[in-house]
Design a protein around this motif. Structure first.
Motif, PDB file in Angstrom:
ATOM      1  N   THR A 378      14.317  18.916  14.185  1.00  0.00           N
ATOM      2  CA  THR A 378      15.665  18.610  13.712  1.00  0.00           C
ATOM      3  C   THR A 378      16.072  19.545  12.575  1.00  0.00           C
ATOM      4  O   THR A 378      17.194  20.065  12.547  1.00  0.00           O
ATOM      5  CB  THR A 378      15.739  17.149  13.254  1.00  0.00           C
ATOM      6  OG1 THR A 378      15.359  16.286  14.348  1.00  0.00           O
ATOM      7  CG2 THR A 378      17.136  16.788  12.799  1.00  0.00           C
ATOM      8  N   ARG A 379      15.146  19.759  11.632  1.00  0.00           N
ATOM      9  CA  ARG A 379      15.457  20.675  10.532  1.00  0.00           C
ATOM     10  C   ARG A 379      15.664  22.100  11.038  1.00  0.00           C
ATOM     11  O   ARG A 379      16.558  22.821  10.562  1.00  0.00           O
ATOM     12  CB  ARG A 379      14.334  20.643   9.496  1.00  0.00           C
ATOM     13  CG  ARG A 379      14.293  19.378   8.655  1.00  0.00           C
ATOM     14  CD  ARG A 379      13.369  19.560   7.458  1.00  0.00           C
ATOM     15  NE  ARG A 379      11.995  19.803   7.876  1.00  0.00           N
ATOM     16  CZ  ARG A 379      11.073  18.861   8.028  1.00  0.00           C
ATOM     17  NH1 ARG A 379      11.388  17.594   7.790  1.00  0.00           N
ATOM     18  NH2 ARG A 379       9.840  19.165   8.403  1.00  0.00           N
ATOM     19  N   THR A 380      14.863  22.529  12.015  1.00  0.00           N
ATOM     20  CA  THR A 380      15.001  23.886  12.542  1.00  0.00           C
ATOM     21  C   THR A 380      16.356  24.087  13.209  1.00  0.00           C
ATOM     22  O   THR A 380      17.046  25.095  12.984  1.00  0.00           O
ATOM     23  CB  THR A 380      13.875  24.175  13.545  1.00  0.00           C
ATOM     24  OG1 THR A 380      12.607  24.010  12.891  1.00  0.00           O
ATOM     25  CG2 THR A 380      13.982  25.580  14.097  1.00  0.00           C
ATOM     26  N   TRP A 381      16.755  23.137  14.043  1.00  0.00           N
ATOM     27  CA  TRP A 381      18.047  23.243  14.709  1.00  0.00           C
ATOM     28  C   TRP A 381      19.195  23.176  13.711  1.00  0.00           C
ATOM     29  O   TRP A 381      20.209  23.882  13.863  1.00  0.00           O
ATOM     30  CB  TRP A 381      18.196  22.137  15.754  1.00  0.00           C
ATOM     31  CG  TRP A 381      17.507  22.450  17.038  1.00  0.00           C
ATOM     32  CD1 TRP A 381      16.356  21.928  17.523  1.00  0.00           C
ATOM     33  CD2 TRP A 381      17.945  23.381  18.030  1.00  0.00           C
ATOM     34  NE1 TRP A 381      16.029  22.473  18.740  1.00  0.00           N
ATOM     35  CE2 TRP A 381      16.996  23.363  19.079  1.00  0.00           C
ATOM     36  CE3 TRP A 381      19.039  24.227  18.132  1.00  0.00           C
ATOM     37  CZ2 TRP A 381      17.125  24.172  20.213  1.00  0.00           C
ATOM     38  CZ3 TRP A 381      19.173  25.033  19.270  1.00  0.00           C
ATOM     39  CH2 TRP A 381      18.216  24.991  20.284  1.00  0.00           C
ATOM     40  N   THR A 382      19.059  22.356  12.683  1.00  0.00           N
ATOM     41  CA  THR A 382      20.114  22.264  11.675  1.00  0.00           C
ATOM     42  C   THR A 382      20.271  23.587  10.937  1.00  0.00           C
ATOM     43  O   THR A 382      21.392  24.077  10.726  1.00  0.00           O
ATOM     44  CB  THR A 382      19.801  21.133  10.684  1.00  0.00           C
ATOM     45  OG1 THR A 382      19.646  19.898  11.400  1.00  0.00           O
ATOM     46  CG2 THR A 382      20.916  20.978   9.666  1.00  0.00           C
ATOM     47  N   ARG A 383      19.133  24.190  10.554  1.00  0.00           N
ATOM     48  CA  ARG A 383      19.212  25.483   9.878  1.00  0.00           C
ATOM     49  C   ARG A 383      19.770  26.556  10.796  1.00  0.00           C
ATOM     50  O   ARG A 383      20.555  27.429  10.356  1.00  0.00           O
ATOM     51  CB  ARG A 383      17.831  25.881   9.384  1.00  0.00           C
ATOM     52  CG  ARG A 383      17.302  24.984   8.257  1.00  0.00           C
ATOM     53  CD  ARG A 383      15.854  25.309   7.948  1.00  0.00           C
ATOM     54  NE  ARG A 383      15.323  24.431   6.903  1.00  0.00           N
ATOM     55  CZ  ARG A 383      14.053  24.391   6.536  1.00  0.00           C
ATOM     56  NH1 ARG A 383      13.173  25.196   7.136  1.00  0.00           N
ATOM     57  NH2 ARG A 383      13.662  23.564   5.579  1.00  0.00           N
ATOM     58  N   ALA A 384      19.385  26.544  12.060  1.00  0.00           N
ATOM     59  CA  ALA A 384      19.909  27.542  12.997  1.00  0.00           C
ATOM     60  C   ALA A 384      21.422  27.408  13.152  1.00  0.00           C
ATOM     61  O   ALA A 384      22.148  28.415  13.170  1.00  0.00           O
ATOM     62  CB  ALA A 384      19.218  27.385  14.357  1.00  0.00           C
ATOM     63  N   VAL A 385      21.897  26.181  13.252  1.00  0.00           N
ATOM     64  CA  VAL A 385      23.345  25.978  13.371  1.00  0.00           C
ATOM     65  C   VAL A 385      24.065  26.448  12.112  1.00  0.00           C
ATOM     66  O   VAL A 385      25.140  27.072  12.181  1.00  0.00           O
ATOM     67  CB  VAL A 385      23.636  24.489  13.665  1.00  0.00           C
ATOM     68  CG1 VAL A 385      25.120  24.195  13.559  1.00  0.00           C
ATOM     69  CG2 VAL A 385      23.144  24.108  15.051  1.00  0.00           C
ATOM     70  N   LEU A 386      23.482  26.166  10.955  1.00  0.00           N
ATOM     71  CA  LEU A 386      24.111  26.615   9.709  1.00  0.00           C
ATOM     72  C   LEU A 386      24.149  28.141   9.622  1.00  0.00           C
ATOM     73  O   LEU A 386      25.168  28.725   9.204  1.00  0.00           O
ATOM     74  CB  LEU A 386      23.356  26.033   8.508  1.00  0.00           C
ATOM     75  CG  LEU A 386      23.479  24.515   8.301  1.00  0.00           C
ATOM     76  CD1 LEU A 386      22.633  24.077   7.120  1.00  0.00           C
ATOM     77  CD2 LEU A 386      24.931  24.116   8.084  1.00  0.00           C
TER      78      LEU A 386
END
Length: 456
Positions: A378-386
């Motif tokens: 979840t953190r990885t996808w959130t950072r990628a989206v940001l």
């Protein structure tokens, strides 16, 4: 009373999503008829019956009255008492089962041959579909008491646990009767934290789900990956899963959807199934299952393997009850053609039940690792989206800053077409012409001065 209080009181009287489908079919109503009566679309009614959304306000009260559930809430599981005779239904049903030998506990709990496949008969569920055993036992124990106790005025049909457990007062007590001593209060069990509840669900359902997914796909690595993905998804949506009436069914549906995704055929690791079992009977049954289309394979596994009834099977596969019945009939026909000894539904149910109940041999990671992996993803996808959003904003700003503010037309030189010279306009200067022009502009004129007329 405020609107929120009214909604909460009405939502307590609304049945579970699976019970809503069963009540609608018992009333011989289609999804289009319910949608027309409620003033909504058919997709909205389907989302109400699958639990994806809930009606609110006036539609909630009208929906509860339409289903006949505005009184006491109906139990999710049938009570041990003899249920009333089910009304005849119009949808097609698979052929009934023959009365089995009532020897084993599993066969004693199966419905008789006269009962339809979608009737709410008492049955034995697989351990992976049992869900929260404590909640189901509490519901079945307190339901007869709830029926005999009067309901409070604020919420009809629902009484407090302390009121349901109190004995009814005797109108004419005996003169020599001893005084009734109230039962000692029992302290409620301490509430589990979300992590502990997730770990308990994972330990209870994960091994069985891996084995079931292997029966659907024939690939052990894909089955383990599907179950891990389903529990990752469940931990991300844990507030929704924790209050679901069947959390095991929620995770099972997510695992089945991921395992039966057609995109796995393009992955080299999951392109071909694993080696079949060495035992002849298991190898033949598993091969026949894998030859079925994925929707039919999933339907027959849920109904004949796990013991779900027809409305529950239709709800989990997101199909109508007649469509699920037709899929089951087709799957049974194909299996009987491939394996003639499985032509009887009871024999197919026994073989599939035995295959599903086998002890899984796959080792799974601990629940803590699954939760940590879900949070990390979840953190990885959130950072990628940001990062992608920031990059898009930067590119857009750079383009807006460097773009011209006005249109500059391009003066294209003339060209000769089919031997016809260019008409009008100066010709393109050669290097010699450009040199001469620069020399004339830079040197003063050495000739005589210009004559200017003078008036006398």
């Amino acid at each position: 009373m405020s609107r929120s209080t009214t909604d909460s009181a009405s939502s307590a009287a609304l049945p579970t999503p699976k019970e809503r489908r069963r009540l609608r079919e018992a009333l011989a109503l289609s999804e289009e008829q319910v949608a027309e009566a409620m003033g909504v679309t058919k997709a909205t009614v389907k989302s109400w019956e699958t639990g994806r959304s809930e009606p609110r306000g006036r539609k909630l009260d009208a929906y509860a009255k339409l289903l006949g559930a505005s009184g006491a809430p109906l139990p999710e599981d049938p009570l041990p008492a003899d249920p009333p005779a089910a009304e005849p239904r119009t949808q097609p049903r698979p052929p009934g089962r023959r009365p089995p030998e009532r020897d084993s506990p599993r066969e004693r709990d199966r419905p008789s041959a006269d009962s339809p496949l979608d009737a709410p008969a008492t049955r034995t569920e697989h351990p992976s579909t049992a869900g929260c055993a404590t909640e189901r036992t509490t519901e079945r124990t307190t339901e007869p008491m709830r029926a005999s106790s009067p309901a409070p005025a604020a919420r009809p049909g629902v009484s407090k646990p302390s009121e349901r457990l109190k004995p009814a007062p005797d109108a004419n007590p005996a003169p020599d009767a001893p005084p009734v001593t109230p039962a000692p209060s029992v302290d409620p069990a301490p509430a589990l934290t979300p992590e502990e509840a997730f770990d308990a669900l994972y330990a209870h359902a994960a091994p069985g789900l891996v084995h079931q997914t292997y029966l659907l796909t024939g690939r052990r690595r894909l089955s383990r990956e599907s179950v891990e993905h389903a529990f990752h998804h469940a931990w991300q949506h844990w507030p929704e899963v924790a209050v679901d009436a069947d959390p095991v069914g929620w995770v099972r549906a997510a695992a089945y959807e991921y395992a039966l995704s057609p995109w796995h055929r393009f992955r080299r690791a999951h392109k071909h199934p694993d080696a079949p079992p060495t035992e002849a009977n298991r190898r033949a049954l598993l091969g026949a299952l894998l030859e079925l289309p994925p929707p039919y394979r999933r339907t027959v596994l849920l109904y004949d393997g796990l013991g779900l009834d027809l409305p529950e099977t239709a709800a989990e596969t997101e199909a109508s009850t007649p469509a699920a019945a037709n899929r089951l009939l087709h799957a049974r026909t194909v299996l009987a053609r491939r394996l003639p000894e499985l032509s009887e539904p009871e024999e197919l149910h026994r073989r599939l039940g035995t295959l599903v109940a086998e002890a899984p041999t796959t080792t799974l990671p601990p629940a803590r690792a699954v939760r940590t992996g879900s949070e990390h993803r979840t953190r990885t996808w959130t950072r990628a989206v940001l990062w992608v959003t920031a990059a898009l904003i930067g590119v857009t700003g750079f383009t807006a800053a460097t773009a011209p503010t006005r249109y500059i037309p391009v003066n294209a030189p003339g060209e000769t077409v089919n031997g016809v010279p260019v008409r009008g306009g100066p010709q393109k200067l050669s290097p010699e012409d450009l040199e001469l022009r620069d020399a004339l502009r830079s040197r003063p004129n050495p000739g005589p001065e210009r004559l200017v007329p003078v008036a006398e």
